[in-house]
Design a protein around this motif. Sequence first.
Motif, PDB file in Angstrom:
ATOM      1  N   PRO A 203      44.826 -37.082   0.024  1.00 21.37           N
ATOM      2  CA  PRO A 203      45.294 -35.823  -0.550  1.00 21.37           C
ATOM      3  C   PRO A 203      46.411 -35.188   0.279  1.00 21.37           C
ATOM      4  O   PRO A 203      46.637 -35.533   1.437  1.00 21.37           O
ATOM      5  N   PHE A 204      47.090 -34.232  -0.345  1.00 18.14           N
ATOM      6  CA  PHE A 204      48.000 -33.359   0.386  1.00 18.14           C
ATOM      7  C   PHE A 204      47.419 -31.955   0.424  1.00 18.14           C
ATOM      8  O   PHE A 204      46.596 -31.586  -0.405  1.00 18.14           O
ATOM      9  N   ASP A 205      47.856 -31.166   1.412  1.00 14.71           N
ATOM     10  CA  ASP A 205      47.471 -29.761   1.401  1.00 14.71           C
ATOM     11  C   ASP A 205      48.350 -28.977   0.440  1.00 14.71           C
ATOM     12  O   ASP A 205      47.937 -27.956  -0.093  1.00 14.71           O
ATOM     13  N   SER A 206      49.551 -29.469   0.197  1.00 18.74           N
ATOM     14  CA  SER A 206      50.399 -28.989  -0.896  1.00 18.74           C
ATOM     15  C   SER A 206      51.504 -30.010  -1.102  1.00 18.74           C
ATOM     16  O   SER A 206      51.930 -30.681  -0.145  1.00 18.74           O
ATOM     17  N   ALA A 207      51.978 -30.110  -2.334  1.00 16.36           N
ATOM     18  CA  ALA A 207      53.081 -31.029  -2.609  1.00 16.36           C
ATOM     19  C   ALA A 207      54.360 -30.559  -1.936  1.00 16.36           C
ATOM     20  O   ALA A 207      55.194 -31.372  -1.520  1.00 16.36           O
ATOM     21  N   VAL A 208      54.524 -29.247  -1.817  1.00 18.70           N
ATOM     22  CA  VAL A 208      55.737 -28.735  -1.179  1.00 18.70           C
ATOM     23  C   VAL A 208      55.740 -29.066   0.315  1.00 18.70           C
ATOM     24  O   VAL A 208      56.806 -29.278   0.911  1.00 18.70           O
TER      25      VAL A 208
END
Length: 274
Positions: free
Chosen positions: A174-179
């Motif tokens: 996972p990412f913590d956010s795509a940005v």
Amino acid sequence: MNKWLRRALVGVLVAVVVVYVAILAIVYVFQRDLQYDRSGRVFELSETKLSGAELVTIPNLDGSSITGWYQPPAAGKLLILYFRGNAQSFSREHERYEAFVQAGYGFLAFDYRGFPASPGEVTEAHVLADGLAAYDWVKAKGYPIVIWGRSLGSGPATYVASQRESDALLLETPFDSAVAVAGDRYGFLPVDLLMSDQYHVDQWIKDVTEPVYVAHGTADRTIGVAHGERVYALAPNKDELWIEPGADHTDLWARGIWERAEAFFVRSEAKLGR
């Protein structure tokens, strides 16, 4: 300073600014082509070992629809709501669904709008709405549900888990956010200002009450392992963080994530007294 030198320096500076602004414009206009890979074909069920699955069309409230595959679980087993990544069609991962079914689990997997099996435009708002529609559709079948989000799918998986009730949430690479991922790659650009689809898992995970399992590889070149570590640190109901040494972004299936996932699902069900 020689006036010709000054003019040359000003000319270079202007050229750099023009090029930088052009890069900003290109990234902004074509950002979804950079963020999503919507190529590839849709496999037919007849090309797989999923003899008991069916092709389903799930409606959205706005009149759109998404297309996927569904198979109910065997008696006493769970149903896996699977959120795929950002590349090609969900159907290319049919070997995963075959493993689910072989172990008695049911599943629902689908393409977000804008990907090969589901017409429409891909946006963050559409992906999240598609995730809720998929959950609501399969929840009506009456089976206990666990949510599995892979890569980009960690965004809608976490969002749905924050808005709906399930028995467990598994996040693979996972990412913590795509940005934040975009910032890793394009640190010279103001991606937080340019990027429309930012998928703030770091915000949604705080509202997830289900047990959370996070899996990541130390050699992940697509979404760095630090993203998975940060997501797990933010989860209110932690189960396990599995960091696989030397694993890249697509290696975890071959490294045994399915066996670990099954054990996680069993633990989660035991906590619920099922």
